[in-house]
Write a protein that holds these residues in place. Structure first.
Motif, PDB file in Angstrom:
ATOM      1  N   ASP A  53      21.586  -1.882 -15.306  1.00  0.00           N
ATOM      2  CA  ASP A  53      23.052  -1.948 -15.173  1.00  0.00           C
ATOM      3  C   ASP A  53      23.668  -0.955 -14.191  1.00  0.00           C
ATOM      4  O   ASP A  53      24.696  -1.248 -13.603  1.00  0.00           O
ATOM      5  CB  ASP A  53      23.717  -1.802 -16.573  1.00  0.00           C
ATOM      6  CG  ASP A  53      25.217  -1.507 -16.524  1.00  0.00           C
ATOM      7  OD1 ASP A  53      25.936  -2.328 -15.943  1.00  0.00           O
ATOM      8  OD2 ASP A  53      25.658  -0.479 -17.048  1.00  0.00           O
ATOM      9  N   CYS A  83      20.632  -6.715 -12.002  1.00  0.00           N
ATOM     10  CA  CYS A  83      21.702  -6.551 -11.011  1.00  0.00           C
ATOM     11  C   CYS A  83      21.358  -7.051  -9.609  1.00  0.00           C
ATOM     12  O   CYS A  83      20.924  -6.291  -8.733  1.00  0.00           O
ATOM     13  CB  CYS A  83      22.134  -5.089 -10.936  1.00  0.00           C
ATOM     14  SG  CYS A  83      22.775  -4.473 -12.490  1.00  0.00           S
ATOM     15  N   HIS A 125      28.692  -8.912 -15.390  1.00  0.00           N
ATOM     16  CA  HIS A 125      29.046  -9.778 -14.269  1.00  0.00           C
ATOM     17  C   HIS A 125      28.680 -11.247 -14.491  1.00  0.00           C
ATOM     18  O   HIS A 125      29.155 -12.115 -13.779  1.00  0.00           O
ATOM     19  CB  HIS A 125      28.422  -9.266 -12.970  1.00  0.00           C
ATOM     20  CG  HIS A 125      28.978  -7.940 -12.559  1.00  0.00           C
ATOM     21  ND1 HIS A 125      30.255  -7.796 -12.052  1.00  0.00           N
ATOM     22  CD2 HIS A 125      28.468  -6.693 -12.640  1.00  0.00           C
ATOM     23  CE1 HIS A 125      30.495  -6.517 -11.819  1.00  0.00           C
ATOM     24  NE2 HIS A 125      29.433  -5.824 -12.172  1.00  0.00           N
ATOM     25  N   HIS A 170      22.451   0.417 -11.294  1.00  0.00           N
ATOM     26  CA  HIS A 170      22.079   0.359  -9.874  1.00  0.00           C
ATOM     27  C   HIS A 170      21.421   1.649  -9.389  1.00  0.00           C
ATOM     28  O   HIS A 170      21.656   2.087  -8.257  1.00  0.00           O
ATOM     29  CB  HIS A 170      23.294   0.037  -8.999  1.00  0.00           C
ATOM     30  CG  HIS A 170      24.070  -1.156  -9.456  1.00  0.00           C
ATOM     31  ND1 HIS A 170      25.095  -1.704  -8.739  1.00  0.00           N
ATOM     32  CD2 HIS A 170      23.948  -1.933 -10.572  1.00  0.00           C
ATOM     33  CE1 HIS A 170      25.592  -2.745  -9.389  1.00  0.00           C
ATOM     34  NE2 HIS A 170      24.911  -2.901 -10.497  1.00  0.00           N
ATOM     35  N   ASP A 173      23.331  -9.169 -15.157  1.00  0.00           N
ATOM     36  CA  ASP A 173      23.925  -9.204 -13.825  1.00  0.00           C
ATOM     37  C   ASP A 173      22.985  -9.980 -12.898  1.00  0.00           C
ATOM     38  O   ASP A 173      22.624  -9.546 -11.820  1.00  0.00           O
ATOM     39  CB  ASP A 173      24.263  -7.807 -13.282  1.00  0.00           C
ATOM     40  CG  ASP A 173      25.414  -7.174 -14.045  1.00  0.00           C
ATOM     41  OD1 ASP A 173      26.044  -7.881 -14.847  1.00  0.00           O
ATOM     42  OD2 ASP A 173      25.683  -5.977 -13.830  1.00  0.00           O
ATOM     43  N   TYR A 208      26.697 -12.247  -9.483  1.00  0.00           N
ATOM     44  CA  TYR A 208      27.951 -11.494  -9.395  1.00  0.00           C
ATOM     45  C   TYR A 208      29.090 -12.446  -9.095  1.00  0.00           C
ATOM     46  O   TYR A 208      28.940 -13.379  -8.299  1.00  0.00           O
ATOM     47  CB  TYR A 208      27.857 -10.387  -8.339  1.00  0.00           C
ATOM     48  CG  TYR A 208      27.154  -9.169  -8.886  1.00  0.00           C
ATOM     49  CD1 TYR A 208      25.786  -9.184  -9.112  1.00  0.00           C
ATOM     50  CD2 TYR A 208      27.867  -8.032  -9.250  1.00  0.00           C
ATOM     51  CE1 TYR A 208      25.142  -8.097  -9.674  1.00  0.00           C
ATOM     52  CE2 TYR A 208      27.227  -6.934  -9.797  1.00  0.00           C
ATOM     53  CZ  TYR A 208      25.878  -6.977 -10.004  1.00  0.00           C
ATOM     54  OH  TYR A 208      25.243  -5.898 -10.568  1.00  0.00           O
TER      55      TYR A 208
HETATM   56 FE   FE2 Z   1      25.240  -4.534 -12.198  1.00  0.00          FE
END
Ligand code: FE2
Length: 508
Positions: A401, A150, A232, A403, A177, A180
Motif C-alpha cells: 500500500d 499498487c 484505489h 509504495h 490497488d 488506479y
Molecule cells: Fe497504492
C-alpha cells in the motif's frame, strides 16, 4: 421459471437455455474474444479457479458481445501441449457478468502443475499454467511465493511481472490497488480516459485496459494469483450516494479476477478474506481491509490538508475507541481463530496496508497516517494478542500500500503500549510512485521510529519469500526503471527471520 430463477440457472450454467448462442451469432462478427487473456487463482490443495472474459471489442460498452449467454469450453491437462487432458467442461459466459467465466475445478492433485485453455466457436485462448497448493497435511521442505501491490498503469510498465515469472513462485498474492482510478497527473502511459470510473461500464473499461497490459497478462497466464482489494480498487468509506458506484467497482473487480466468493450483482458482501494453508509449513490469513471497516476519518480536526496529501490527522481519543474495527466483527473472529488455532510453522497475516505503528511528529503534534492500521489501534491490539496466544507458529506480517519497501521489527517499538513483537515486510509498488510530499512525513520521522530497520521509497518492485521450517528469507526485488519495458531487476535487500528467534537480520 421466474426471472430470478432463470438468472441464477444461467449464472450457474445449468441446463440448456434458448439464450445460449455460439460466439459467431453472439458477436457482431468473428473477432477474437480472448483479448483480455486468461488467469487462474484461489488455488487450494485440490482446487483452482480458471478465469477468462470474452471481449472481442474490449472498450465497447458490451465488450463487443450481444446481450446473451455464450457457451465456453474449457480443458485442463497435465502438460503444456494439452495432449494429456484430464478434465473438460462447459461454462456460461453471461452478459450479467460482462461475459466473464469463473470455472471452479475441484478434485485436483496437490502440489501439481496443470495447464488449461478455453475455446469458443473457432477461437482458442492461449494455454495457461496453474499449480495447486501442497497437501494440507504435508510438510513441504521449502516454498516460494511473492507479495505485490499498487500498479498504476500511467506510472510505468508492469515489467516487475516479467521478473516475477522468472522467479517461478508457486503463487502471487496481490495486496490491492490492482488498478488506479486516476493518473495523479502522470502521462507516461495513458488510461483509456482521464475520468475516474463511476459506472459499471466505466469500471469494466478500466479493468480491460489493465488486463491487456502484456506483462500482467503473461503473469496471469503463468502463475496463480490471490487478490484482495485496497482503496484505489473501489470507493472507500462510501457515502449513501456512492453505494451504486461502490457496488459497480466490486462487481467489475470480480468480473476480471480469478476468484470465487461473489454472490449476486449489487451485493457488497463479497467474501475476499482467504486462509491459505501451505501444508504444515505456512498458514497465510489474507485480509479484506476495506469492506467491513469503520470509517478512517474519525477525528474532526483536519489541520494538515497539505501534509502528505492530507493523509495525516492529529491524534484524537476517538481513534482509540475499543469498538473501532478495520476488519469487522466476523472477519476479526475468523482471523483470531486462524491465528490462535494455527498449527503451521509460520503464522502469517497478509494485510493490504501496513500493520505496525509508525509515529509521526509534526508541528509539535502527534499525527497518524489514516490509510491503514494506525487509525484502528484497538483492533490491532486484539490481533496482536491473538498472534501472541497462538498455539504454535512464528508470527509474521506481509503488507503493501505505501509504495516503498520496509523491513520492520515490531519488538523494537519504543512505546511499550504499542509494541507488537512481530516482523513485518512491506512490499513496494509494481509501478505506482510515492512522490516527495508523501515520502517526506516518513523520512522526517524515521529517526523516531528505530523499529524500521529498512526503508526505500524510490524503488518499485515486489517481495520474494523463500520459506523453510528453519528460516524465512524475504528478498526485496526492485525494477531498475519502470519506464523501460525490458528493465532488469536487482536484489535491493535480503532479510532472514529464524524460527523461534526474535527480530530479523539483513543478509544481503
Ligand atoms: Fe497504492
Amino acid at each position: 421459471m421466474n426471472r430470478r430463477g432463470f438468472l441464477i440457472r444461467t449464472l450457474l450454467g445449468l441446463g440448456s437455455s434458448p439464450l445460449l448462442l455460439p460466439l459467431a451469432s453472439a458477436t457482431a462478427g468473428s473477432a477474437y474474444p480472448f483479448t483480455l487473456g486468461i488467469a487462474s487463482g484461489d488455488v487450494t490443495d485440490s482446487a483452482a479457479v480458471l478465469w477468462t472474459r470474452l471481449a472481442p471489442d474490449p472498450f465497447a460498452a458490451d465488450g463487443g458481445m450481444s446481450p446473451v449467454g455464450v457457451c465456453v469450453q474449457w480443458e485442463l491437462a497435465l502438460d503444456p501441449q494439452m495432449s494429456r487432458v484430464v478434465r473438460r467442461g462447459e461454462a456460461t459466459a453471461t452478459p450479467v457478468f460482462a461475459h466473464s467465466v469463473h470455472v471452479e475445478i475441484d478434485g485436483l492433485d496437490p502440489d501439481r502443475e496443470y495447464w488449461y485453455c478455453f475455446s469458443v466457436a473457432a477461437h482458442q485462448s492461449p494455454i495457461g499454467r496453474t499449480k495447486t497448493l501442497p497437501n494440507a497435511d504435508s510438510c513441504p521442505e521449502s516454498f516460494r511465493f511473492i507479495t505485490a501491490s499498487c500498479q498504476n498503469y500511467t506510472h510505468g510498465y508492469f515489467v516487475a511481472y516479467e521478473h516475477m515469472i522468472r522467479d517461478m513462485p508457486d503463487f502471487i498474492i496481490h495486496l490491492g490497488d490492482y488498478f488506479y482510478e486516476t493518473s495523479f497527473g502522470e502521462t507516461f502511459r495513458k488510461h483509456e480516459t482521464e475520468k475516474a470510473p463511476v459506472s459499471l461500464t466505466e469500471f469494466r473499461r478500466r479493468h480491460a485496459l489493465y488486463k491487456m497490459d502484456r506483462h500482467l497478462k503473461q503473469a496471469h497466464a503463468q502463475i496463480p494469483f490471490f487478490t484482495t482489494i485496497d482503496n484505489h480498487d473501489a470507493v472507500e468509506d462510501a457515502d449513501p450516494g456512492q453505494f451504486a458506484q461502490r457496488a459497480a467497482a466490486y462487481q467489475a473487480w470480480y468480473e476480471h479476477m480469478p476468484v470465487r466468493g461473489y454472490s449476486l450483482p449489487g451485493d457488497n458482501h463479497f467474501e475476499l478474506r482467504r486462509r491459505i494453508p501451505i501444508g504444515e509449513l505456512i498458514q497465510i490469513s489474507l485480509l479484506d481491509g476495506r469492506q467491513f471497516r469503520d470509517k478512517k476519518e474519525v477525528c474532526e480536526n483536519n489541520d494538515y490538508p497539505d501534509y502528505g496529501f492530507g493523509n495525516y490527522r492529529e491524534r484524537c481519543e476517538l481513534v482509540f475507541d475499543e469498538n473501532r474495527s478495520m476488519l469487522g466483527k466476523d472477519q476479526e473472529q475468523w482471523l483470531t481463530r486462524n491465528l490462535v488455532e494455527n498449527t503451521a510453522t509460520w503464522n502469517v497475516i497478509a494485510s493490504p496496508g501496513p500493520f505496525l505503528p509508525f509515529r509521526y511528529q509534526h508541528d509539535g503534534k502527534e499525527l497518524r497516517y489514516i490509510g491503514a492500521w494506525d487509525v484502528y489501534p484497538a483492533n490491532r491490539t486484539r490481533v496482536a494478542s491473538a498472534l501472541e496466544s497462538a498455539r504454535s507458529g512464528h508470527p509474521l506480517i506481509l503488507s503493501g500500500d505505501v509504495h516503498s519497501f520496509w523491513a520492520v521489527d515490531g519488538a523494537q517499538i519504543e512505546d511499550p503500549g504499542e509494541r507488537v513483537p512481530v516482523v513485518e515486510f512491506v512490499t513496494s509498488s509494481v509501478t505506482a510512485n510515492w512522490p516527495e510530499p508523501l515520502a517526506r512525513p516518513i523520512t522526517e520521522n524515521l529517526p523516531y521510529n528505530k523499529h524500521v530497520q529498512f526503508y526505500e521509497p524510490d524503488m518499485r518492485g515486489y517481495a520474494l519469500h523463500d520459506v523453510s521450517a528453519a528460516e524465512w528469507k524475504t528478498t526485496f526485488r526492485a525494477v531498475e526503471n519502470v519506464r523501460d519495458a525490458a528493465s532488469p531487476a536487482i536484489n535491493l535487500a535480503e532479510f532472514l527471520v529464524e524460527r523461534g528467534e526474535p527480530g530479523l537480520t539483513r543478509t544481503g
